[in-house]
Design a protein around this motif. Structure first.
Motif, mmCIF file in Angstrom:
data_model
loop_
_atom_site.group_PDB
_atom_site.id
_atom_site.type_symbol
_atom_site.label_atom_id
_atom_site.label_comp_id
_atom_site.label_asym_id
_atom_site.label_seq_id
_atom_site.Cartn_x
_atom_site.Cartn_y
_atom_site.Cartn_z
ATOM 1 N N ASN A 261 -33.617 26.546 64.793
ATOM 2 C CA ASN A 261 -33.384 27.045 63.435
ATOM 3 C C ASN A 261 -33.756 28.526 63.364
ATOM 4 O O ASN A 261 -34.849 28.903 62.942
ATOM 5 C CB ASN A 261 -34.194 26.237 62.418
ATOM 6 C CG ASN A 261 -33.414 25.045 61.903
ATOM 7 O OD1 ASN A 261 -32.316 24.750 62.392
ATOM 8 N ND2 ASN A 261 -33.955 24.352 60.922
ATOM 9 N N PHE A 263 -32.466 32.359 62.063
ATOM 10 C CA PHE A 263 -31.565 32.978 61.076
ATOM 11 C C PHE A 263 -32.015 34.406 60.763
ATOM 12 O O PHE A 263 -33.147 34.800 61.074
ATOM 13 C CB PHE A 263 -31.478 32.143 59.795
ATOM 14 C CG PHE A 263 -32.782 31.957 59.062
ATOM 15 C CD1 PHE A 263 -33.050 32.657 57.898
ATOM 16 C CD2 PHE A 263 -33.734 31.048 59.530
ATOM 17 C CE1 PHE A 263 -34.237 32.472 57.218
ATOM 18 C CE2 PHE A 263 -34.923 30.853 58.848
ATOM 19 C CZ PHE A 263 -35.187 31.573 57.684
ATOM 20 N N ASP A 340 -23.333 31.496 62.605
ATOM 21 C CA ASP A 340 -22.406 30.561 63.249
ATOM 22 C C ASP A 340 -21.599 31.194 64.377
ATOM 23 O O ASP A 340 -20.478 30.763 64.672
ATOM 24 C CB ASP A 340 -21.447 29.941 62.207
ATOM 25 C CG ASP A 340 -22.206 29.158 61.147
ATOM 26 O OD1 ASP A 340 -23.169 28.453 61.516
ATOM 27 O OD2 ASP A 340 -21.853 29.279 59.956
ATOM 28 N N SER A 370 -27.157 32.037 64.829
ATOM 29 C CA SER A 370 -27.849 32.130 63.537
ATOM 30 C C SER A 370 -27.327 31.074 62.565
ATOM 31 O O SER A 370 -26.116 30.879 62.429
ATOM 32 C CB SER A 370 -27.662 33.529 62.942
ATOM 33 O OG SER A 370 -28.230 33.604 61.657
ATOM 34 N N ARG A 371 -28.270 30.401 61.886
ATOM 35 C CA ARG A 371 -27.901 29.336 60.958
ATOM 36 C C ARG A 371 -27.307 29.877 59.662
ATOM 37 O O ARG A 371 -26.442 29.236 59.054
ATOM 38 C CB ARG A 371 -29.131 28.483 60.616
ATOM 39 C CG ARG A 371 -29.647 27.638 61.767
ATOM 40 C CD ARG A 371 -28.691 26.461 62.035
ATOM 41 N NE ARG A 371 -29.216 25.588 63.069
ATOM 42 C CZ ARG A 371 -28.938 25.693 64.363
ATOM 43 N NH1 ARG A 371 -28.138 26.665 64.800
ATOM 44 N NH2 ARG A 371 -29.446 24.844 65.241
ATOM 45 N N ALA A 397 -30.615 24.099 55.471
ATOM 46 C CA ALA A 397 -30.959 23.847 56.877
ATOM 47 C C ALA A 397 -32.237 24.564 57.302
ATOM 48 O O ALA A 397 -32.854 24.192 58.315
ATOM 49 C CB ALA A 397 -29.799 24.271 57.778
ATOM 50 N N VAL A 398 -32.640 25.584 56.562
ATOM 51 C CA VAL A 398 -33.804 26.382 56.995
ATOM 52 C C VAL A 398 -34.871 26.465 55.900
ATOM 53 O O VAL A 398 -35.782 27.286 55.985
ATOM 54 C CB VAL A 398 -33.366 27.810 57.407
ATOM 55 C CG1 VAL A 398 -32.471 27.769 58.632
ATOM 56 C CG2 VAL A 398 -32.676 28.539 56.249
#
Length: 718
Positions: A261, A263, A340, A370-371, A397-398
């Protein structure tokens, strides 16, 4: 007789140079008639040309000078110093000697010299205690380009330069491009006089109306020689790299972190995303991951891209524009850690205990995905519990990591306080530019918790990169911040009692002392003034190959590792770290990088100074453009700086301008540097940090100048 070859001529010239210096050193007077010197050198007809060449070379080198009555002498015996003109204003200039001494040069003593001219300077009585001099000769002319605006007087066009003179310069029209009254232009000096007003110019480029900040910004970039367009060969390299994409074979010998995870968190407008973060809770603390775009994988040493990046040194940001260090195909494309998308990175994993202390760290080449593209304002909303449903879904998601990052950042901030890092407050401006490119608003740039989180994480990774280099004893580019100069510390001792504040006693000024001064004033009406004084006492941070530490951060080890898309020193140390990870030994690393690190540090420091000057000057023009529509309006302001010719005030929106002494109530004013301006008989005082009511009286967009006057009620109250 056969003609001597060039090498023989050079030998003869060097021989004459030695003779000239010897005779002038041993002469019983400081100057010698040139004819006598020629006789002493025993120049015969066939050798006279070599004598003249030797004499001219020594003069150009600043070793000798010619005085009145056709006499010459050694500059060293005459207390005359070779120097370079570093900058000019309308009424004075500065020249720096070869030993680094900077001389203030009054306008009447400039001899028409321009920036980067090589000159000879002699001392004159100083009014300030700082070195003051006059230019007695210009020994080498620089590039004669300058910017300004066109102004017609009695039907004739003149150039009003942005610097160098308060007088108009004559334009040679037949050699100039077409121009109009009031336009911002680039000019070239075609005739040099003995005063700036005697120079004649031709107009070579037109930027647009001087009433528009966008036109002025173009001229500022041009005047600072900031490269704007990329050479075609650089663009070709960038396009080939971009078109090749991120190939899977590039993942070889990299840690695949695509399932983590990870980002990015940046401003909403950011397109060059060069840092991403991750965090995990452990039994004894945290594992912080800082993942930086692996620009060095694409920008290879000594390539066209690399040479251009070193030349630029840093990206330049002004208004809503950027002059990037790297072409957009890299900066906004293949190097940017877009969500992505697989991206190559250089990662730093840091084990921290529950106090935020570094237990261990490691670097690795990696690939990430990167999320999400995190935005500061959105994450601030999440942390405050005010986010919208849309934001909640975006960060689902994060979300856990965001709160864990906040927890770790609090620990790191507390750690910084424990080591007494001075909390000096600064406010940056955010310029709002409309669709026509005009500045329609100026607001203080907000700095929320998300900004602090990223700042603390980047500082920690930067510290680790410098620790690695020190531990490995390899050449490196460190970010250093030295202790304040002794003179500025002594000034604090003298100034603080004027605010009824005690300056701590010390034998050596430490960060703790700066913190103590700030805390003694925090929460009082004196804080803004004291904050400014402490800020102005600080040295400027720069790049160096010597790890002398960072005074402001109170760190022994510090480097810039986290922004290789927009800063060359970061790219430079990525290259070094990559070869450390590849296992090269110290002998090889020293041979490969000693000169490179030194060159990178010096050129990056110079590039940073240039970028800061450009950004400040452009910002001044945009702020002046905004204030054009507010002339005559009244504002509440604070006095931000006091000078012998008046004082500067700053509005809450960060706009700053001058209240000139000639607009103050009539009287005799005493200047107490740098704190106050006091009228001798009424005892009316204008003091740093004081709140005043002012009216915007005039604006000059071309020069980036805003003038204020005290409003009538304010004058009556004072």
């Amino acid at each position: 007789m056969k003609k001597k070859n060039n090498s023989s001529n050079k030998t003869d010239i060097e021989t004459y140079k030695k003779k000239i210096i010897t005779f002038l050193q041993t002469y019983n007077k400081k100057t010698m008639p040139i004819s006598e010197l020629e006789n002493k050198c025993r120049t015969k007809k066939q050798g006279r040309d070599n004598f003249i060449n030797a004499f001219d070379q020594l003069r150009t080198e600043g070793v000798i000078t010619v005085r009145k009555g056709m006499k010459t002498g050694l500059c060293s015996r005459l207390n005359i110093y070779p120097a370079v003109v570093t900058r000019l204003s309308r009424t004075f200039g500065f020249a720096k000697t070869d030993d680094g001494t900077e001389y203030f040069i009054p306008g009447k003593c400039m001899l028409g010299a321009m920036p980067n001219d090589r000159v000879l300077v002699s001392d004159i009585p100083s009014r300030s205690g700082e070195p003051e001099g006059e230019i007695i000769d210009i020994i080498k002319f620089s590039n004669s380009a300058l910017t300004g605006k066109i102004e017609y007087v009695d039907g004739k066009p003149y150039l009003v330069p942005d610097t160098a003179t308060k007088n108009h310069m004559i334009i040679v029209r037949e050699n100039s491009v077409k121009f109009n009254d009031g336009e911002k232009v680039l000019a070239e000096i075609v005739y040099r006089g003995r005063r700036h007003a005697e120079h004649k110019v031709k107009i070579t480029s037109v930027f647009g109306s001087s009433e528009y900040a966008s036109s002025c910004a173009k001229s500022i970039l041009m005047m600072h020689n900031a490269p704007y367009e990329f050479p075609e060969e650089v663009l070709d390299e960038a396009r080939k790299i971009s078109e090749g994409g991120v190939q899977e074979y590039s993942f070889n010998n990299r840690e695949n972190l695509c399932n983590m995870n990870i980002f990015t968190i940046d401003g909403a407008e950011s397109k060059d995303l060069d840092d991403a973060v991750s965090v995990e809770k452990t039994e004894n603390g945290y594992i912080l991951g800082v993942h930086i775009a692996d620009v060095s994988h694409y920008v290879r040493g000594n390539s066209n891209l690399d040479k251009e990046a070193m030349k630029r040194g840093t990206s330049i940001y002004y208004a809503d524009k950027v002059v990037p260090m790297l072409p957009k195909e890299l900066s906004n494309g293949i190097c940017s850690l877009n969500p992505d998308e697989n991206r190559l990175t250089l990662s730093c994993f840091i084990n921290l205990d529950n106090n935020g202390d570094i237990v261990s760290y490691r670097f690795c080449k990696s690939v990430i995905r990167s999320r999400v593209k995190g935005v500061y304002s959105e994450i601030n909303d999440i942390l405050s519990g005010t986010e919208s449903q849309e934001i909640t879904e975006k960060y689902s998601a994060v979300r856990n990591e965001i709160f864990l990052m906040n927890e770790l950042a609090d620990i790191l901030i507390a750690k910084k306080k424990r080591r007494h890092a001075p909390e000096i407050e600064t406010t940056e401006s955010k310029l709002i530019i409309n669709d026509d490119g005009i500045c329609c608003a100026v607001i203080p740039r907000e700095r929320g918790k998300a900004e602090r989180i990223i700042e603390e994480f980047m500082l920690t990774a930067n510290e680790c990169s410098a620790k690695l280099a020190r531990d490995k004893k390899v050449p490196f580019v460190y970010r250093i911040h030295e202790a304040p100069p002794e003179a500025k510390v002594e000034a604090l001792h003298e100034i603080l009692p004027k605010f009824n504040l005690e300056c701590p006693h010390f034998t050596e000024f430490k960060p703790y002392h700066a913190t103590k001064i700030l805390e003694s004033a925090r929460g009082t009406d004196k804080f803004e003034a004291v904050n400014l004084l402490v800020l102005r006492s600080m040295s400027k941070a720069k790049y160096s190959t010597e790890p002398v530490g960072h005074f402001g951060l109170v760190l022994d080890d510090y480097a810039h590792f986290t922004s290789p898309i927009r800063r060359y020193p970061d790219l430079a140390i990525h290259r070094i770290i990559t070869d450390i990870l590849a296992g090269y030994n110290n002998e090889w690393l020293n041979k490969r990088y000693a000169g490179f690190a030194s060159n990178s540090a010096e050129r990056s420091s110079d590039a940073e100074l240039r970028a800061v000057a450009i950004e400040r000057e452009c910002e001044d023009c945009y702020k002046a453009e905004y204030m054009k529509s507010h002339i005559g309006e009244t504002f509440t302001a604070r006095i931000s700086s006091v000078t012998e010719f008046g004082f500067y005030v700053q509005l809450p929106d960060t706009i700053e301008g001058l209240v000139h002494i000639r607009t103050l109530p009539e009287g005799e004013y005493d200047y107490s540097e740098p704190v106050s301006l006091t009228e001798r008989f009424s005892n009316t005082s204008y003091t740093l940090g004081q709140t005043v009511r002012v009216i915007c009286s005039a604006v000059n967009v071309s020069d980036g100048i805003i003038d204020f006057v005290l409003d009538d009620e304010e004058q009556e109250l004072l």
